[in-house]
Scaffold this motif. Structure first.
Motif, short mmCIF file in Angstrom:
data_model
loop_
_atom_site.label_atom_id
_atom_site.label_comp_id
_atom_site.label_asym_id
_atom_site.label_seq_id
_atom_site.Cartn_x
_atom_site.Cartn_y
_atom_site.Cartn_z
N MET A 1 0.78 -1.16 0.16
CA MET A 1 0.15 0.02 -0.03
C MET A 1 0.80 1.25 0.15
O MET A 1 1.86 1.19 0.86
CB MET A 1 -0.77 -0.18 1.39
N ALA A 2 0.78 2.01 -0.92
CA ALA A 2 1.51 3.41 -0.97
C ALA A 2 1.09 4.20 0.11
O ALA A 2 0.09 4.33 0.75
CB ALA A 2 1.29 3.89 -2.21
N GLN A 3 2.27 5.07 0.59
CA GLN A 3 2.19 5.90 1.48
C GLN A 3 2.74 7.28 1.22
O GLN A 3 3.49 7.14 0.52
CB GLN A 3 2.53 5.26 2.80
N LEU A 4 2.57 8.25 2.13
CA LEU A 4 3.50 9.51 2.08
C LEU A 4 4.29 9.53 3.19
O LEU A 4 3.89 9.27 4.51
CB LEU A 4 2.53 10.97 1.60
N PHE A 5 5.64 9.65 2.83
CA PHE A 5 6.69 9.53 3.97
C PHE A 5 7.32 10.85 3.97
O PHE A 5 7.48 11.70 3.07
CB PHE A 5 7.85 8.75 3.75
N PHE A 6 7.63 11.23 5.26
CA PHE A 6 8.16 12.54 5.48
C PHE A 6 9.52 12.19 6.65
O PHE A 6 9.22 12.08 7.57
CB PHE A 6 7.43 13.68 6.09
N LYS A 7 10.82 12.27 5.81
CA LYS A 7 11.85 11.81 6.41
C LYS A 7 12.63 13.48 6.84
O LYS A 7 12.92 14.16 5.84
CB LYS A 7 12.85 11.08 5.79
N PRO A 108 4.04 5.38 -3.75
CA PRO A 108 4.65 5.91 -2.82
C PRO A 108 5.35 7.18 -2.91
O PRO A 108 6.01 7.25 -3.82
CB PRO A 108 5.54 4.71 -2.00
N VAL A 109 5.34 8.20 -2.15
CA VAL A 109 6.19 9.36 -2.16
C VAL A 109 6.88 9.55 -0.99
O VAL A 109 6.28 9.57 0.26
CB VAL A 109 5.26 10.74 -2.52
N MET A 110 8.27 9.47 -1.24
CA MET A 110 9.04 9.66 -0.18
C MET A 110 9.75 11.20 -0.08
O MET A 110 10.28 11.89 -1.18
CB MET A 110 10.18 8.93 0.08
N THR A 111 9.45 12.16 0.85
CA THR A 111 9.89 13.44 1.07
C THR A 111 11.05 13.36 2.13
O THR A 111 10.95 12.89 3.18
CB THR A 111 8.90 14.42 1.24
N PHE A 112 11.99 14.39 1.86
CA PHE A 112 13.33 14.41 2.78
C PHE A 112 13.42 16.10 2.87
O PHE A 112 13.56 16.73 1.84
CB PHE A 112 14.44 13.63 2.03
N GLY A 113 13.62 16.65 4.11
CA GLY A 113 13.74 17.82 4.32
C GLY A 113 13.86 18.15 5.76
O GLY A 113 14.10 17.53 6.74
N LEU A 114 14.03 19.69 5.96
CA LEU A 114 14.02 20.28 7.36
C LEU A 114 12.93 20.25 7.94
O LEU A 114 11.66 20.52 7.24
CB LEU A 114 14.55 21.64 6.98
N LYS A 115 12.75 19.99 9.21
CA LYS A 115 11.52 20.21 10.00
C LYS A 115 11.47 21.98 10.16
O LYS A 115 10.21 22.42 10.07
CB LYS A 115 11.54 19.65 11.21
N ASN A 116 12.39 22.36 10.86
CA ASN A 116 12.17 23.77 11.37
C ASN A 116 13.65 24.54 10.59
O ASN A 116 14.45 24.20 10.30
CB ASN A 116 12.29 24.02 12.82
N ASP A 117 13.30 26.02 10.52
CA ASP A 117 14.13 27.04 9.91
C ASP A 117 15.25 27.35 11.15
O ASP A 117 14.97 26.97 12.18
CB ASP A 117 13.44 27.95 9.15
#
Length: 193
Positions: A1-7, A108-117
């Protein structure tokens, strides 16, 4: 099952090397991926995902008006995975479009980035990924000044911390340090000049 990931993680937590590793693993098995990154990250030119370790790949450069769902439909609606670097710069609409890729296309979509500035405020993309992602994963690194976990990003100018200014100012180790909360609030003296 596809999911949206935030790493997510602080600067220097290995987000870009991780996205390149994930892409390699899919492709080594003969599965196609779509790589995207923000057009705002110009450190190595537009449309490049570059790790501090020197590995890099071309990627689709997302502008504020880019439609993630339409890009995936046009580029490859049968892709095995969509990988998005610098996702903190996504708009709310783009986060919602990423959910469409997951829910309507089953990719599935895997996103990678900063949480806070550097002011410890959420970026727009981060805010909506925290709300809409199916899975959240923290990528850890250590504080520039001690061995505690870094959870914040300190902007530097002339050897001194900066706590005010525009939210987005692109830079690397010369401009941002990953730091723990203690050292964010009480930075050691870096340069007496």
């Amino acid at each position: 099952m596809a999911q949206l990931f935030f790493k997510y993680g602080a600067m220097n937590s290995g987000k870009s090397i991780e996205i390149l590793k994930v892409a390699h693993n899919y492709e080594e098995q003969g599965k196609s991926v779509i790589l995207m990154t923000s057009i705002l990250d110009t450190r190595s030119g537009h449309g490049k995902i570059v790790s501090r370790m020197g590995l890099n790949r071309d990627a689709i450069a997302l502008k504020d008006d880019s439609n993630v769902f339409e890009i995936v439909k046009e580029k490859n609606p049968n892709a095995a995975c969509v990988l998005i670097d610098e996702c903190e710069f996504m708009t709310k609409d783009q986060v919602l479009q990423a959910t469409q890729v997951v829910d309507d296309l089953g990719i599935p979509v895997m996103t990678f980035g900063l949480k806070n500035d550097f002011k410890n405020e959420l970026f727009e993309g981060t805010k909506y990924l925290l709300l809409y992602a199916d899975k959240l994963e923290e990528m850890k690194t250590i504080c520039w000044f001690c061995t505690k976990k870094a959870t914040m990003n300190m902007r530097m100018a002339n050897g001194k911390p900066v706590y005010d200014g525009e939210q987005i100012s692109i830079g690397g180790n010369e401009m941002y340090y990953p730091v723990c909360r203690r050292h964010y609030n009480h930075p050691p003296m870096l340069d007496e000049n």
